[in-house]
Every structure is written in C-alpha cells, then in structure tokens.
Design a protein around this motif. Structure first.
Motif, PDB file in Angstrom:
ATOM      1  N   TRP A 179       0.798  -1.244   0.000  1.00 28.13           N
ATOM      2  CA  TRP A 179       0.000   0.000   0.000  1.00 28.13           C
ATOM      3  C   TRP A 179       0.822   1.282   0.000  1.00 28.13           C
ATOM      4  N   GLY A 180       2.131   1.160  -0.083  1.00 22.53           N
ATOM      5  CA  GLY A 180       2.945   2.369  -0.013  1.00 22.53           C
ATOM      6  C   GLY A 180       3.134   2.774   1.434  1.00 22.53           C
ATOM      7  N   ASP A 181       3.984   3.756   1.681  1.00 21.21           N
ATOM      8  CA  ASP A 181       4.337   4.023   3.080  1.00 21.21           C
ATOM      9  C   ASP A 181       3.443   5.054   3.751  1.00 21.21           C
ATOM     10  N   ASN A 182       2.376   5.483   3.072  1.00 21.43           N
ATOM     11  CA  ASN A 182       1.504   6.471   3.716  1.00 21.43           C
ATOM     12  C   ASN A 182       0.396   5.817   4.536  1.00 21.43           C
TER      13      ASN A 182
ATOM     14  N   SER B 261      11.292   7.625  11.639  1.00 24.52           N
ATOM     15  CA  SER B 261      11.470   7.945  10.227  1.00 24.52           C
ATOM     16  C   SER B 261      10.260   8.693   9.690  1.00 24.52           C
ATOM     17  N   ARG B 262       9.074   8.244  10.099  1.00 26.21           N
ATOM     18  CA  ARG B 262       7.870   8.910   9.618  1.00 26.21           C
ATOM     19  C   ARG B 262       7.766  10.330  10.172  1.00 26.21           C
ATOM     20  N   SER B 384       0.689   6.960  15.471  1.00 30.01           N
ATOM     21  CA  SER B 384       0.768   8.096  14.562  1.00 30.01           C
ATOM     22  C   SER B 384       1.680   9.183  15.124  1.00 30.01           C
ATOM     23  N   ALA B 385       2.251   9.967  14.233  1.00 28.54           N
ATOM     24  CA  ALA B 385       3.213  10.984  14.644  1.00 28.54           C
ATOM     25  C   ALA B 385       2.516  12.245  15.120  1.00 28.54           C
ATOM     26  N   GLY B 386       1.233  12.397  14.789  1.00 27.65           N
ATOM     27  CA  GLY B 386       0.516  13.609  15.190  1.00 27.65           C
ATOM     28  C   GLY B 386       0.855  14.803  14.317  1.00 27.65           C
ATOM     29  N   LEU B 387       1.230  14.537  13.077  1.00 31.52           N
ATOM     30  CA  LEU B 387       1.607  15.633  12.184  1.00 31.52           C
ATOM     31  C   LEU B 387       0.642  15.785  11.016  1.00 31.52           C
ATOM     32  N   GLY B 388      -0.197  14.786  10.815  1.00 33.54           N
ATOM     33  CA  GLY B 388      -1.050  14.755   9.625  1.00 33.54           C
ATOM     34  C   GLY B 388      -1.850  16.023   9.420  1.00 33.54           C
TER      35      GLY B 388
END
Lengths: 225, 421
Positions: A179-182, B261-262, B384-388
């Motif tokens: 699914w890709g890294d998103n 990394s994310r 989740s990084a909390g940046l979205g």
C-alpha cells in the motif's frame, strides 16, 4: 549476475551486500564517487544500486556517465532525499527505480528482481517455485498447471514472497510493499493478516503445499517447510 | 493614509487657519487706520466749528452740506464725555442708508447749551476697505494654492525613491532566490535606507539558503542511520535462534525506528512547505483525486467496514503542487479512517466552492482548536506521529485554502474552501 552497491555508509552497504549475496548475486561495493566512477569504468555490471549523496560528487552524475557508456545496466537509486524533483531527474538520466531511505532490504531485493526480470527477458519469463508458477507479463498464477485467480494485492503479495524466498519478512515491510508508506500501520497490519490468510487458502485449495509460515512477533516467511 | 496625504492635510489645515487669521487681522488693521484718519479729521472740524461759532452767529442754514453738522438744544447729562460712534443716515434723494462716523459734544452757543454732532460719511472708506481686503484675500489665496501645489509636487518627487524601494521590497520573493536590487538615490537618508535593506535582504537570502540546505542535510543525516537500523533489524530477524523476549525487543526497536522515520519525514515536509520549496502549482480537481484515492484504498475501507459515499455536484479545482495535493488528501482520508468506527461512513461532498469530508466517529477528547497543532494526538502512545493535520493546515495556509473543522452529534466535518481574498 554482477552488482555494484554505491553507498558511503559502510554498514548499510554491507547489509545490502550480504542480503543480496544470500540471494545469489555477486556484489561489489564502492563508498565514494571516485571509487564508483573507477569501478563502473573498469567493469560491467548488470545492476547498480546508487546513493545520491556521495562524498566527492552527486550520484546522478554517476548515472549519467554510466548510461552514456552502457545503456543496458539496470539502475536503482537509494536516497534519503524524498524530493519529487530528485525522483524525476533520476528517471530522466536513466535510472529504473527510486527507493527512499529508510527502506526494507526485502523491498530493495524485490525491486532488483523485478528490474532484472524486465531487463533480461522483457518481462516474458516465468517464476517458478515448486508447483507454483507465476507469469508476470499476464499477471497469472498456476498451481500444478491449474490457474488460480488472485486479487491484485494477493498477486503482489505472492510475488513479494517469491522474490524473498526463505526470508523473514516483517508485517510492516509487507504492508508498505502493498500500500505504499503512507498507510496507517495499525489497520494495514490487520489487513496483511487477512490477505495472507486468503492467499494461503487459495494456493492450498489448488493443491499447493503450505509454504507460508508465520514468525511470532515479526511477520512471515515463505519457503520450503 | 499615505504619508504625502497626511503631510498635505496638515499643511492645508495649518495654512488655511493662518490664511483666515491673516485676513481678519488685515481687515482689522485697515479699518483701524481709516477710523483713525476719519476721527482726526472730525476733531479738526470740531475745532473749526468752535472757532466759527465763537466769531460768527450760528444759524441752522449756516452750513450747507446735508447731515454734516447737527445742532440741537439740550443740556449736558452728567458724566458725559465727547465720543465717536457709527451711525446710519438716510440720503435725502436716493433714500439709501449711508454709514457715517459721528462726533458728539456739548458746547454753549449764544449763551445756550447745544448738543452738536459733526459727521463724516464713511461710504468711500468702506469701499476702500472692501477693495483692499478683497485684493489681499485673492492674492493670499492664490499664494496658498500655489504653495500647496508646489509642496505637493515637490514632496511627491522627493519621496519617489522611497516608494520605488517599497515597490521593490514588495516584489521581493525569498524562495525565488533572486537578490534584492535597490537604487542609490541622492538623498542620504534614502540611500542609507536602501543600503541597510539590501544588506538585510542579502542576509535573509543567505540564511534562507542555509536553512534549506540544513533541511536537506538533516533529512539525509537522519534517514541514513534510520536506514541502517532498519537494515540491521531485518538481518537480525533472519536468525532462527531468537528467544521470544529478544523477538519482542527487536520488534520494538523496529517500530520505534519506523516511527522516527515517519516523524522525520513529516517534519521535513512541513519545513519544506513553510519554506515554499514546492514550486509549479497546477490546477487539480481534488474531488477526482479523492475518488482515485478511495479506489486505491478500497480494501482498507472494506476491512474496517466503512461505507464510502461520494457526491460530486461539481468538481472542486484548486491550484497546488501535485505532491502536496496528494499529501493533503492522504492525510484527510487517513484521519477520517483512523477516527472512524466499525460500520461507520465517510461522505464526501464536492461543489465548485468547497469540499466537505464527513465521517462518523466518537467525540473528540481534544479541543477542536488544537486539532491542527503539531504533535496533538487523540490517543497517547498511538503509532501516529501527530503531524497529519498540521501538514494539512500548513498546505492550506501556504496555498490560499482554508480548512475548518466542525462536529455535530458524532459526525465530524472538514470543510476545505478557497480563502477569500
């Protein structure tokens, strides 16, 4: 199959090399722009893996020079720069693929295999593992000569397994491959599980052996029992 | 209000009041002068009259000129003093009222006390005052207008280099990387201003470039060690002799490095948008992009049992770099998915002016205001990084879009619209 890994981070270069060597490739390493330039001039490689930011120069220049001399060499860029412009420029100068760091070794391996398949046989080759046979150009899978219909993701999953035979694959690397890294990890990990369940069922139904093993806490491995 | 307008206004107010004061003073002085003259004449005539009545006998017809001298019998009141006053007297022929200056005093004529009024017509003097005042007012007025016009033109020309500098600074765009060029005007203050500004712009450009390089370098420097950790972990898990504990630790290391990394990529993306390092925006139909995104993630929705409804009255077209459009929608969709519930829905409504993304989901713990802040997470310790949403906000801010969040009975709505200019 001869390969050159151009990467200035020694440890990473070694990891890549040892992973690819396990897969049966002959690998060499170059840590600087000059070293890589020299090796590319002296020897011929089937596939070159290039980091863009190198001591002494830009990996893109390396690719440009190489492409002018030997056009048939497959090139995969591995770079920390996740900029669209870099990707476009990379493709423009003739690279075949672009992987952003950090990446999974299994993903790199799958890309290398897919590249070599495309280069050597124009895609018209079959991948075989015991009674399983995959025709990549037609996107078809046969078990013991009998076709089994897989969904797109199941097909991708099988191909990913076949590219990384007998290697422990993390769930995250499988999810990213599909699914890709998103993708949000918690959901995708569940989905990896359900896709693997379906793939295994479809293969076994057609009379294949059960080759997918789950490794506790880590992921899955595809290979002879 | 512009500087020139301001100075002009002040100048105009000041010179107008000065003008009025001058005109009034002028009028007063002339009037005073003329009265002085008339009164001294009247005093002379009084002396003549006294000499005359002393030597000759006074008869009513002695003095021919009409209204010139009036002699009436009367007794001098107490504390009377001889005085001047203005008076109007009707002309016998023309019936016009004519202003006179009159000197009144009492004097004995042939042993009888008489009240005497000697008069002098002011009609000529009044005309004189009028003409002189009018002429002066006209001349002063013309002078006022002239200086005002001159002043206006002059300061317009004087400030010209300043406005030129201002215009160039407005056109100056950091992200274009072009240096700021300013002229060297002959006025010292402006030249110094330009020199200082130019120096500042150079410094700014230099810092900006350094920052951009830093961003890229930071990306490279951080991603490479992360790649290394990932690679080593992958090699490590190939080992068959791992204990259960070891596997769990490795898994934790692996997850942490992936999260880092994310996070790193998210922060870099934010920095890049802030620094406007994305050029060439293009017209993108977000509703269609969203449709493709849904198709791509179909299994994910099916897996979570979430219904997708898309209602496109008209495409919602915005101008964005393609990669950011993808990031914008990706983050919104993943947000709508993450904070949804089993059997829930995501509904998209698109019109020419706005794009609405609605999803079902439990009520938020966080305040809606902090929703778009960095590192604000609904669940602590989540992956989740909390940046979205911070990225979503930054993209909107940088490319003339407005995003708003509302919640109504378990339905969360993100409204994307063009910012009103």
């Amino acid at each position: 199959m001869k390969m050159l890994v151009v990467e200035d981070e020694q440890e990473l270069a070694e990891s890549i090399t040892s992973y690819l060597t396990r897969e049966g490739y002959r690998c060499e390493m170059a840590a600087t722009f000059r070293e890589a330039d020299e090796k590319l001039y002296l020897y011929e490689y089937d596939c070159v893996i290039v980091d863009l930011t190198l001591p002494g120069g830009d990996g893109l220049d390396l690719i440009e020079t190489l492409k002018k001399r030997i056009a048939s060499t497959g090139i995969i860029i591995i770079s920390a720069r996740n900029a669209l412009e870099d990707k476009i420029r990379g493709l423009e100068v003739g690279s075949d693929d672009y992987l952003t760091k950090p990446f999974h070794l299994s993903e790199l391996n799958a890309r290398v295999k897919s590249l070599i398949r495309r280069r050597n046989f124009g895609g018209h080759n079959e991948i075989r593992f015991r009674e399983i046979e995959v025709h990549p150009h037609a996107h078809k899978v046969f078990v013991g000569g009998q076709e089994t219909v897989l969904s797109r993701k199941e097909y991708d999953l099988l191909l990913y397994f076949l590219s990384n035979l007998d290697v422990a694959l993390t769930k995250a690397s499988i999810a990213e491959h599909l699914w890709g890294d998103n993708i949000d990890s918690a959901d995708s990990l569940d989905m990896v599980y359900s896709h693997i369940k379906n793939l295994r069922r479809k293969l076994v139904e057609k009379g294949s052996g059960d080759y997918i093993r789950s490794i506790y806490g880590i992921g899955y491995k595809f290979g002879p029992q | 209000m512009r500087l020139l307008e301001k100075t002009n206004r002040i100048y105009l107010a000041f010179s107008l009041s000065l003008y009025i004061v001058t005109a009034i003073a002028f009028y007063g002085i002339i009037k005073w002068l003329i009265y002085e003259e008339v009164e001294s004449r009247l005093l002379v005539e009084k002396r003549d009259f006294l000499v005359y009545v002393h030597h000759y006998t006074w008869k009513d017809n002695s003095y021919f000129v009409e209204n010139k001298i009036e002699v009436e019998p009367g007794t001098q009141p107490k504390d009377f003093r001889e005085h001047f006053k203005d008076t109007l007297i009707q002309d016998r022929y023309t019936k016009e009222w004519i202003p006179f200056r009159q000197l009144t005093f009492y004097t004995p004529i042939q042993q009888e006390t008489k009240r005497v009024a000697i008069r002098k017509s002011l009609i000529q003097s009044y005309r004189l005052i009028e003409v002189i005042t009018l002429t002066m007012a006209t001349v002063l007025g013309l002078l006022l207008i002239g200086t005002f016009w001159f002043q206006d033109r002059l300061s317009g020309r004087l400030w010209q280099p300043f406005y030129e500098t201002l215009a160039r600074i407005k056109r100056f765009d950091l992200s274009s990387g072009k240096a700021l060029h300013l002229e060297k005007p002959e006025i010292i203050e402006f030249r110094e201003l330009n020199e200082v500004l130019q120096k500042m712009a150079e410094q700014l450009l230099h810092d900006y470039t350094t920052l951009k390089e830093f961003t890229e370098n930071a990306s490279h420097e951080l991603q490479t060690p992360l790649a290394l950790i990932n690679a080593k972990v992958e090699q490590l898990i190939q080992s068959e002799q791992l204990t259960e504990d070891q596997t769990r630790w490795i898994q934790t290391i692996y997850d942490a490095s992936r999260r880092m990394s994310r996070l790193n990529q998210g922060l870099l993306l934010l920095a890049k948008i802030e620094n406007r390092q994305f050029t060439s925006p293009q017209e993108i139909d977000l509703s269609r992009e969203l449709h493709e995104k849904f198709a791509d993630m179909e299994e994910l929705f099916t897996h979570k049992g979430i219904r997708i409804e898309q209602e496109t009255a008209s495409p919602f077209v915005v101008s964005l770099p393609a990669i950011l459009a993808d990031s914008l929608l990706g983050n919104l969709v993943s947000n709508a998915l993450k904070h949804n519930m089993p059997g829930g829905y995501i509904r998209v409504e698109s019109s020419a002016d706005e794009l609405l993304i609605r999803n079902s989901g439990p009520t938020l713990n966080n305040e809606p205001d902090v929703l778009f802040s960095r590192f604000k997470k609904e669940e602590t310790g989540s992956d989740s990084a909390g940046l979205g949403l911070a990225i979503v906000k930054q993209i909107c801010d940088s490319y003339g879009l407005a995003i708003r969040y509302t919640e109504n009975k378990g339905e969360h709505t993100f409204r994307l619209a063009r910012k009103e200019a």
